[in-house]
Design an enzyme around this catalytic site. Sequence first.
Site, PDB file in Angstrom:
ATOM      1  N   LEU A  86       0.804  -1.212   0.000  1.00 58.85           N
ATOM      2  CA  LEU A  86       0.000   0.000   0.000  1.00 58.85           C
ATOM      3  C   LEU A  86       0.843   1.272   0.000  1.00 58.85           C
ATOM      4  O   LEU A  86       0.313   2.363  -0.245  1.00 58.85           O
ATOM      5  CB  LEU A  86      -0.927   0.021   1.223  1.00 58.85           C
ATOM      6  CG  LEU A  86      -2.231  -0.772   1.159  1.00 58.85           C
ATOM      7  CD1 LEU A  86      -2.002  -2.250   0.889  1.00 58.85           C
ATOM      8  CD2 LEU A  86      -3.030  -0.598   2.448  1.00 58.85           C
ATOM      9  N   TYR A 155       0.864  10.127 -11.634  1.00 62.08           N
ATOM     10  CA  TYR A 155       0.450   9.188 -10.591  1.00 62.08           C
ATOM     11  C   TYR A 155      -0.276   7.992 -11.197  1.00 62.08           C
ATOM     12  O   TYR A 155       0.043   6.831 -10.902  1.00 62.08           O
ATOM     13  CB  TYR A 155      -0.443   9.896  -9.571  1.00 62.08           C
ATOM     14  CG  TYR A 155      -1.175   8.956  -8.648  1.00 62.08           C
ATOM     15  CD1 TYR A 155      -0.488   8.195  -7.711  1.00 62.08           C
ATOM     16  CD2 TYR A 155      -2.567   8.811  -8.734  1.00 62.08           C
ATOM     17  CE1 TYR A 155      -1.150   7.309  -6.878  1.00 62.08           C
ATOM     18  CE2 TYR A 155      -3.242   7.931  -7.898  1.00 62.08           C
ATOM     19  CZ  TYR A 155      -2.534   7.181  -6.979  1.00 62.08           C
ATOM     20  OH  TYR A 155      -3.189   6.298  -6.168  1.00 62.08           O
ATOM     21  N   ASP A 282      -6.463  16.043 -12.911  1.00 63.60           N
ATOM     22  CA  ASP A 282      -7.719  15.498 -12.405  1.00 63.60           C
ATOM     23  C   ASP A 282      -8.654  15.168 -13.567  1.00 63.60           C
ATOM     24  O   ASP A 282      -8.773  15.937 -14.520  1.00 63.60           O
ATOM     25  CB  ASP A 282      -8.412  16.501 -11.482  1.00 63.60           C
ATOM     26  CG  ASP A 282      -7.814  16.533 -10.093  1.00 63.60           C
ATOM     27  OD1 ASP A 282      -7.064  15.595  -9.762  1.00 63.60           O
ATOM     28  OD2 ASP A 282      -8.087  17.489  -9.355  1.00 63.60           O
TER      29      ASP A 282
END
Length: 319
Positions: A86, A155, A282
Amino acid sequence: MIWTRSPTQGRALVTGGAGFLGSSLVDRLVADRWEVLVVDDLSSGRLSRLADARRFGKVSVHQLDIRSEHLAAAVAKFGPDRIFHLAAQTSVAVSVADPGLDAEINITGTLNLLEAARLAGVPRLVFASTGGAIYGRDAPLPTPEDTPKHPESPYGLSKLVAEQFLDMWKRLRDLDYAVVRPANIYGPRQDSSGEGGVMAIFARACMDRTRPTIFGTGNDTRDYVYVEDVVDALVLAGERGGGGVYNIGTGTETSTLDVFKAVAREARFGGGANHGPPRAGDVPRSALECSRARRDLDWRPRTSLEEGIKATVSWFAEN
């Protein structure tokens, strides 16, 4: 959470285990009688999130960056039966501003962990990828796993490359794995500062009676999935393995404005929100199609958005 002291059923290593999602997973593993090693550099993780798990279960913490040359020795010494990976750089904005850092942590760090797992003979690894940033703005909604991937941010790209390395390690090194692609996770313990989740930012601001900032018009949508539901998916994916890739969400779009209104209503906040410019990287809309997880893992989201917001606001009120 019900804590037990029964004999352990195995050893699990959780990278990023002092984080928001990681600590919730550690709680679940302890309740399921796993012995747990948390590997976390504590750059954003906090030991306080692990207080109950360390008190009631067999949990140890190794403060270590996943890029470290000492990672392989730590993994080998613990000898895990399963790894839950994670640890990550999770901010879209940071990845746009510093894509090199993002790749170093999310790609190079993952490679370092894969090699550590191979050397230690770990049979299976579960990887927390992303469902919100990996598909891109032109994906159909809700988005299934086999949709062509066109990430809008470094990302999202770094998570996709890490997934591809996992598949290669399964073919070349015989490392079994499963990938979980969560939607926008929210719930208690989430960080409300800086690049924290929008739900946590709104909850903290409303409790403090300050106006949060919404980037753009607020008409952008996300698929919000409660943290305990994601933990369920991680555990189930770890039981199955087999190279499976699973979207984990609700399949429902909710706008940022609607989330703010719901949080403000629960927190009894009568003020509004400020608006800032949209952020680079985004996507305008996002929702995940999750029938594969229902079919293969017998997983489904059990927490409604109303219930999840109530629990989240309540946690921020108490903390």
